[in-house]
Design a protein around this motif. Sequence first.
Motif: not given
Length: 89
Positions: A37-38, A45-47, A63-65
């Motif tokens: 899922y990520i 950086r997260i995807i 968090r998206k950051d």
Amino acid sequence: VASHIKPWRVANNQERLDTFNGLLLLPNYDKLFDKGYISFDTKGRIIFSNFFPVSDRLLLQIRKDAHLVKVSDNHKPFLLYHNQNCLIQ
């Protein structure tokens, strides 16, 4: 939690023991990473998978950051593998 980037089941013996095929992740990130899922890009950086809704991200406080603290060049082939083969698209 120590997490393999290229999963144990598909890695060869050398990859399984390679320290750069591992990340230290918080338990909620680890589980999402293992399930696809990520992922993280080669800059750390997260995807997010298209199958991981924003509402669930908020609920789980993902968090998206979010990003990895340090990514070595030796991590990059494993991260690329995870992005291309493990992240649910």
